[in-house]
Design a protein around this motif. Structure first.
Motif, PDB file in Angstrom:
ATOM      1  N   LYS A   1      27.944  49.405  39.839  1.00  0.00           N
ATOM      2  CA  LYS A   1      29.106  49.401  38.951  1.00  0.00           C
ATOM      3  C   LYS A   1      30.271  48.588  39.499  1.00  0.00           C
ATOM      4  O   LYS A   1      31.009  47.973  38.736  1.00  0.00           O
ATOM      5  CB  LYS A   1      29.585  50.837  38.703  1.00  0.00           C
ATOM      6  N   GLU A   2      30.433  48.579  40.820  1.00  0.00           N
ATOM      7  CA  GLU A   2      31.613  47.928  41.387  1.00  0.00           C
ATOM      8  C   GLU A   2      31.601  46.422  41.190  1.00  0.00           C
ATOM      9  O   GLU A   2      32.648  45.768  41.347  1.00  0.00           O
ATOM     10  CB  GLU A   2      31.738  48.264  42.875  1.00  0.00           C
ATOM     11  N   ILE A   3      30.446  45.814  40.881  1.00  0.00           N
ATOM     12  CA  ILE A   3      30.394  44.375  40.655  1.00  0.00           C
ATOM     13  C   ILE A   3      29.934  44.067  39.233  1.00  0.00           C
ATOM     14  O   ILE A   3      29.393  42.997  38.961  1.00  0.00           O
ATOM     15  CB  ILE A   3      29.491  43.663  41.701  1.00  0.00           C
TER      16      ILE A   3
ATOM     17  N   LEU B   1      37.152  47.950  32.751  1.00  0.00           N
ATOM     18  CA  LEU B   1      37.055  48.552  34.073  1.00  0.00           C
ATOM     19  C   LEU B   1      37.169  50.067  34.013  1.00  0.00           C
ATOM     20  O   LEU B   1      36.489  50.777  34.760  1.00  0.00           O
ATOM     21  CB  LEU B   1      38.145  47.967  34.978  1.00  0.00           C
TER      22      LEU B   1
ATOM     23  N   GLY C   1      35.997  38.048  39.020  1.00  0.00           N
ATOM     24  CA  GLY C   1      34.743  38.481  39.622  1.00  0.00           C
ATOM     25  C   GLY C   1      34.544  37.902  41.005  1.00  0.00           C
ATOM     26  O   GLY C   1      35.148  36.896  41.384  1.00  0.00           O
TER      27      GLY C   1
ATOM     28  N   GLY D   1      32.517  41.858  38.426  1.00  0.00           N
ATOM     29  CA  GLY D   1      33.518  42.798  38.890  1.00  0.00           C
ATOM     30  C   GLY D   1      34.894  42.509  38.318  1.00  0.00           C
ATOM     31  O   GLY D   1      35.049  41.712  37.385  1.00  0.00           O
TER      32      GLY D   1
END
Length: 1314
Positions: free
Chosen positions: A761-763, A670, A711, A707
């Protein structure tokens, strides 16, 4: 004063104390009442006093009785003043004065505390500072509030320094309040307590247990909490540490599992505070001031405590403990469980409490007087008379504890033989030597690892002709010998060391002095009374601390970060950082860069690297693949299945679920995604009669999770937008069935595919897939989830430009009490300026450019300002990027500048170490707006956290976001005629003029040739000069008439003769490079068609030996130079015309249509070339690179098999091998030490090379002018044909360089067949 009067005075003092301490604000205890002023004189003791009017009873603050205070008979460091408070009291502050109306006061002192008047403990500030500043005159009061209140009955003050014009003089006061406690004592044999909790008490939402304990034994069970089925947690002392153990079952044979350890030296007979707090599976364990968080297994989520056993591990219903050997011996105080006072319940004989064995409600403490040997002048001298045993000989016993591996324990001279006996530590082993006349008569050894801080007993006995040394009562080993001489003490025995000046030579010490503690010293059969020694009634001593053991553990808690291993001596600790990935005195700073982008700018090419995304933060380094392309630098993170995988239907399952495990941990993953500018992951589904998503209005057949954590579910596919329930074809409108938004949703029997990139990017990353339509008859499907790929580093290019000395950025206070690291890059044209400053009340931290060649790191943590400086041998205001890395920890401060040697300054071993700041953090300036920095600051990181300079600069006058101009610093990374091109964030190397390729134009372009292989590069034909030259870009063509050539290539072959390189002309002129039948190199020039070719033969031998050889040929008019490998350059002169006219084509390999060649050369040319050619360069043309990488856009013709390979490089000589992995032991990337190569070429050779270049240019220009007149006889029509064609310098070759594949490429050669 009679006994009754003393008792009344004592009672009155404590009544007053109770009344005064009760006056406080609501809900808050006030604990600042005077404790000393009302005590009777009998409560005061001292080492000595000058007279009766200087007695210790007069040492009360602001009193003028007697001589106005206490003064000892002599002023030295062995004097002390002691106060008995009557009972254990909470002490929060101490105040001192000098002796009234005199020049007597102390300027520095130690504070000691005790419960019994023995076994004193020194009070330390910050666990390090042992001394307190005293007074500067006789009357002013200096008061210190103790950072941690002390519970004690006795207080002792030891002056260390005093007014040099007077003597020691003291009045004092202590402040605090009464302390109440409930105490029990356990005998360590059979005594223990069992508390059985009621059903209501078991249902508490959390368990909190607190107590104080003290013991002389370094082992024993303090507490055992047990639930259902025998599942329990134990707190046990082992070697002076507290262990948290998990127990399953109630038998003594069940082995407990170690969960955590905390504390050290807990067997020092002082009170230690313990708190055990559990909520579900989360547990906090605190010993004194240090807490460790423990995550228990899931079985503790609903675990309830049924009973608490104190002092032993007790089976339910049993009348004895499981193991007597581990029972606790010592005292317990204020034992509380949640809101229950368990000792109070025991006193009231509550039915929930069961008592086993002998338990008393007091703390009976054995008196054990220890002595501390703190330093180099420490020794204890005792008379020999008492050493003799009852049967003659010698009998000496003692216990010691130390952290040092070496030191003298005792020594004495032999009574009759004239020799000397040494008992000492060496390499943490016990050794005994007897020397005489410079040689060893006897040596004995015993034990190992005796520097562990534990008490070890030693017995030295000599009787009846037998000498023995026993360690730890035989548990640690023993050694015996039968010397041929008696072993008796001549006059004195010395412990720990020798007097500094011993004219009698009664004590000789060739070893280190002992630093540590000793106790229970016995000579013969008599115990040595160390209090009598302290009173100077027995023996002699120097620099000893009697009636205390001053050992403390510098490794508990460990100051070593990131898993570094702590070791220590008596005075310092050391961190072993090997295999941690971190460096420095405390393993604080990462040895790795934070991104692939940073590695690229250190000069590294593609390979596997460890990156540490948060620098010195808690996230560990991770191994990734860095794919350095000419445009972007990609970080590639693999998972357990990146291949195309066919789905095998499982009977009874309607859905197929796949989970992906990544090569890095969750927090690493992350953080890497967060700091990247762009991330993507390819998602593919191959289908035949297997639907994917259905329509946006219907329920999806398949979905994926992406994510953080497990996820979140996503119902779109690669190439589409989140939430759309579409595939890429639906977004583009080109699905095979317009009624559906995915190709696979058409449900056809033909194979179809839905693929695309996931870019949000967030997922990311993809954690799992759920595929639903795979069970129907005739359904077939396959999936592929590619590796996670990210490029760009938002932190690395985050920059701000300060255009005025008064401009600055401000941020919140920098909190870095124990350790701080600061790193950034700067470039400037100014000669000085402050980069960073943060202030406290007295403390501060600052980094500045103090001059054009010096960077200074300065700070103050309470010990006075400290500076670390690095001097550069080149100016730093050269408008190039320079890197600064500063670190400060409890052990040292360090400063690094570019690749210069690191500068360090050690911190005081017993000084302040907390950095306490409270102002704003100023970047690029100071709070006073003076000495500000003018220039750029980039990638500023504090303890691994990047400050967002750009965002703050956007709203700050006088500061601009970003800072362009990187080629001045990084341009030298572009090699082999590569050209540095500026980018907004960084640079890239343009390799169009280079025979090399790759991110830095340093990847050789090589090909394997067979006998039938031919590469023909065609130059512009003469008649095209009169045609429309815009049909093709003219920049891809060379000049037609040459007055010189620059040729370079590498080759590897076993063939001779063989033609390596051939250039033809429209006028039957040529240039050929070949290996003749003697394995030598020949250069053949035919620049006049009416004459024979001129043959230039090199002296280098054995060129057809299968090894790689490099050839460089340069011609200017009639001067030709040839250099092969590292051999000396060979110079030749041509006798023919110096112009090479109307060049036609360049041929590598087999030459077809060789009518213009001499017969022998034609025969060799027709054989072709078998071997390897690499980095072929002719003036500005790279024909081999054009043929291999750009055959469709270049004027090349390829015949026969042409195989691209790595034959032109040796793996051992190639530091940029794609599979090069940089392990934990590496300090940085493959090039240098991880610095921008801004100064790599700044040597005197650069100046010399420039001068030589100017001279050569002048000579060549002169020759060119001369040759122009000498060769006017050339045919006129030739001059007309080449009229208007540029001379020597050709146009740039416009290679359409494609970006390297983002996937990890293999090493398999590519073959081209035409």
């Amino acid at each position: 004063m009679d006994l009754w009067t003393k008792r009344v005075a004592w009672i009155m003092a404590h009544v007053t104390l109770l009344l005064s301490s009760s006056r406080g604000t609501t809900g808050q205890e006030v604990c600042d009442s005077a404790l000393v002023s009302n005590l009777p004189p009998s409560s005061f003791r001292s080492s000595s006093h000058l007279s009766s009017s200087h007695a210790p009873g007069f040492a009360k603050l602001n009193r003028r009785d007697g001589a106005g205070g206490w003064s000892p008979l002599t002023s030295d460091r062995y004097q002390w003043l002691e106060v008995d408070l009557g009972e254990r009291t909470k002490i929060t502050a101490v105040a001192t004065q000098g002796r009234y109306g005199s020049s007597d006061w102390q300027t520095l002192y130690l504070l000691m505390f005790s419960d019994t008047g023995h076994n004193w403990k020194q009070y330390r500030q910050e666990d390090s500072i042992g001394s307190f500043p005293g007074n500067s005159n006789a009357d002013s009061v200096v008061q210190y509030k103790l950072q941690q209140p002390v519970i004690a009955r006795f207080l002792r003050l030891i002056p260390l320094d005093w007014n040099p014009s007077g003597r020691i003089g003291l009045r004092l006061e202590a402040y605090g309040c009464p302390y109440t406690s409930d105490v029990v004592s356990l005998d360590g044999v059979s005594s223990s307590l069992v508390f059985r909790l009621s059903p209501v008490q078991r249902q508490a939402s959390r368990d909190v247990l607190s107590l104080q304990f003290k013991t002389l034994r370094n082992y024993g069970t303090l507490l055992h909490a047990e639930g259902e089925g025998g599942l329990g947690l134990s707190l046990e002392l082992d070697r002076g540490k507290l262990l948290l153990l998990l127990r399953k079952g109630r038998t003594s044979t069940s082995e407990p599992r170690h969960l955590a350890s905390l504390g050290s030296l807990l067997d020092d007979q002082h009170w230690h505070h313990l708190v055990f707090e559990r909520r579900g599976s989360h547990l906090n364990l605190t010993v004194d001031k240090h807490t460790e968080k423990v995550k228990l297994s899931s079985e503790f989520s609903h675990w309830d405590i049924k009973q608490l056993c104190v002092g032993a591990v007790q089976s339910p219903g049993a009348q004895k403990s499981i193991s007597f050997k581990k029972n606790f011996q010592g005292c317990l105080e204020n034992l509380h469980y949640n809101d229950l006072n368990l000792i109070e319940k025991l006193q009231h004989k509550d039915h929930q409490v069961t008592v086993m064995g002998n338990v008393t409600f007091s703390c009976a403490e054995p008196v054990s007087v220890a002595v501390t040997f703190p330093g180099p002048q420490s020794f204890l001298q005792l008379p020999a008379a008492a050493t003799a045993s009852s049967s003659g000989g010698v009998s000496v016993g003692f216990q010691f504890r130390t952290w040092n591996k070496a030191g003298l324990l005792l020594t004495f001279d032999l009574a009759q033989e004239g020799g000397v006996v040494w008992l000492y530590l060496s390499e943490a082993r016990l050794r005994l030597q007897i020397h005489k006349a410079g040689r060893a008569l006897l040596e004995l050894n015993a034990g190992s690892a005796l520097n562990d801080g534990q008490w070890h007993s030693v017995e030295l006995n000599s009787r009846r002709g037998r000498l023995s040394v026993t360690l730890d009562k035989d548990e640690g080993g023993s050694a015996q010998a039968s010397p041929l001489f008696p072993v008796t003490v001549e006059s004195h025995i010395f412990f720990g060391g020798c007097p500094a000046e011993d004219d009698t030579q009664q004590c000789r010490n060739p070893f280190n002095v002992f630093q540590g503690c000793m106790r229970l010293i016995t000579l013969g059969s008599q115990n040595v009374d160390l209090i009598t020694v302290q009173q100077k009634q027995l023996g002699l001593y120097s620099n000893l601390q009697i009636d205390m053991c001053g050992i403390f553990d510098r490794c508990s808690p460990s100051r070593c970060e990131h898993g570094g291993l702590c070791s220590q001596s008596w005075t310092v600790f050391h961190c072993n950082c090997s295999e941690t990935g971190y460096s420095g005195a405390t393993c604080h700073s990462s040895v790795y860069e934070q991104s692939c982008e940073a590695y690229k700018h250190n000069g590294n090419t593609s390979g596997r690297f460890f990156i540490d995304v948060d620098g010195s933060g808690p996230i560990k380094p991770q191994l990734v693949y860095c794919n350095m392309t000419e445009e972007d630098t990609w970080m590639v993170i693999q998972h357990n299945n990146t291949e195309l995988t066919r789905i095998r239907p499982s009977p009874g399952l309607n859905q197929h679920s796949i989970h992906f495990d990544y090569s890095t941990r969750e927090e690493q993953l992350l953080a890497a995604i967060s700091q990247s500018e762009h991330c993507e992951q390819k998602l593919s589904y191959h289908c035949r009669k297997s639907r994917l998503l259905n329509t946006p209005e219907g329920s999806p057949f398949s979905w994926w999770f992406g994510g953080p954590g497990p996820g979140s579910p996503q119902t779109y596919w690669g190439g589409a937008q989140p939430g759309s329930q579409q595939c890429a074809c639906g977004l583009q409108g080109d699905c095979v069935d317009p009624q559906h938004y995915c190709n696979c949703d058409a449900n056809r029997m033909e194979w179809a595919e839905d693929s695309g990139l996931l870019i949000h990017k967030e997922i990311l990353p993809v954690k799992s897939l759920v595929l639903g339509d795979v069970q129907r008859a005739g359904s077939e499907a396959a999936y592929r989830v590619g590796p996670l790929q990210c490029h760009g580093d938002k932190n690395f290019w985050n920059a701000a430009f300060f255009d005025k000395e008064t401009s600055y950025l401000h941020f919140p206070t920098f909190h870095a009490e124990l350790s701080a690291d600061i790193s950034f890059l700067f470039k400037t044209t100014a000669a000085s300026g402050v980069f960073l400053e943060n202030l406290g009340i007295k403390d501060f931290i600052r980094i500045e450019l103090s001059s054009s060649t010096q960077v200074v790191f300065s700070f103050d943590v309470g010990n006075g300002p400290l500076e670390v400086q690095v001097e550069s041998n080149v100016p730093l205001n050269d408008n190039r990027w320079h890197r600064v890395r500063a670190e400060r920890n409890v052990k040292e401060a360090s400063l690094r500048l570019d690749g210069l040697p690191i500068a360090t300054q050690e911190a005081p071993a017993d000084g302040h170490f907390h950095l306490q700041l409270n102002s704003q953090l100023f970047i690029g300036g100071t709070a006073s707006r003076q000495k500000g920095f003018r220039g750029c600051i980039r990638s500023l990181q504090l303890n691994g956290v990047t400050l967002d300079l750009e965002e703050r600069a956007k709203i700050t006058p006088g500061v601009r976001a970003g800072c362009p101009g990187h080629c001045s610093s990084y341009g030298l990374l572009c090699q082999n005629q590569g050209r540095c091109v500026e980018k907004a964030n960084g640079f890239h190397c343009d390799c169009s003029l280079s025979a090399y390729t790759g991110v830095f134009c340093n990847t050789e372009v090589s090909a394997s040739f067979k006998s039938g292989t031919s590469v023909v590069y065609t130059f512009k034909e003469p008649y095209e000069l009169s045609r429309n030259s815009s049909a093709l870009p003219s920049s891809i063509y060379s000049d037609m008439t040459l007055r010189g050539e620059n040729i370079s290539l590498s080759f590897r072959t076993n063939q001779s003769p063989a033609v390596l390189f051939y250039i033809s002309s429209y006028y039957r002129e040529y240039l050929a490079l070949l290996i003749n039948k003697h394995d030598k190199l020949e250069v053949r020039y035919r620049l006049d068609s009416s004459r024979e070719a001129e043959v230039l033969r090199s002296r280098a031998r054995s060129l057809a030996n299968g090894q790689l050889h490099t050839v460089t040929i340069r011609r200017v008019l009639d001067s030709v130079s040839v250099q092969i490998d590292q051999n000396p350059r060979e110079d030749f002169n041509l006798t023919s015309d110096a112009e090479f006219n109307a060049i036609k084509s360049l041929v590598l390999g087999r030459v077809h249509g060789s009518d213009d060649l001499d017969p022998d050369l034609a025969r060799v040319a027709s054989l072709g070339f078998t071997g390897c050619l690499s980095v072929v360069h002719f003036n500005s043309i790279s024909p081999l690179k054009a043929a291999l990488l750009h055959p469709d856009t270049s004027p090349v013709i390829i015949s026969g098999p042409l195989v691209q390979s790595k034959c032109g490089s040796s793996a051992s000589a190639n530091p940029y091998a794609a599979e090069n992995t940089h392990h934990l032991s590496d300090q940085s990337g493959s090039v240098g030490s991880g610095e921008p190569l801004v100064n790599a070429m700044r040597t005197d050779s650069a100046l010399i090379g420039g001068v030589i270049a100017v001279v050569i240019f002048v000579v060549v220009a002169g020759l060119a002018i001369t040759a122009r007149f000498l060769y006017r006889r050339k045919e006129t029509y030739r001059n007309q044909e080449v009229k208007g064609v540029k001379q020597e310098d050709s146009q740039d070759f416009p290679f359409n360089n494609q970006t390297d594949s983002q996937n990890v490429s293999g090493e398999n050669p590519k073959e081209y067949f035409i």
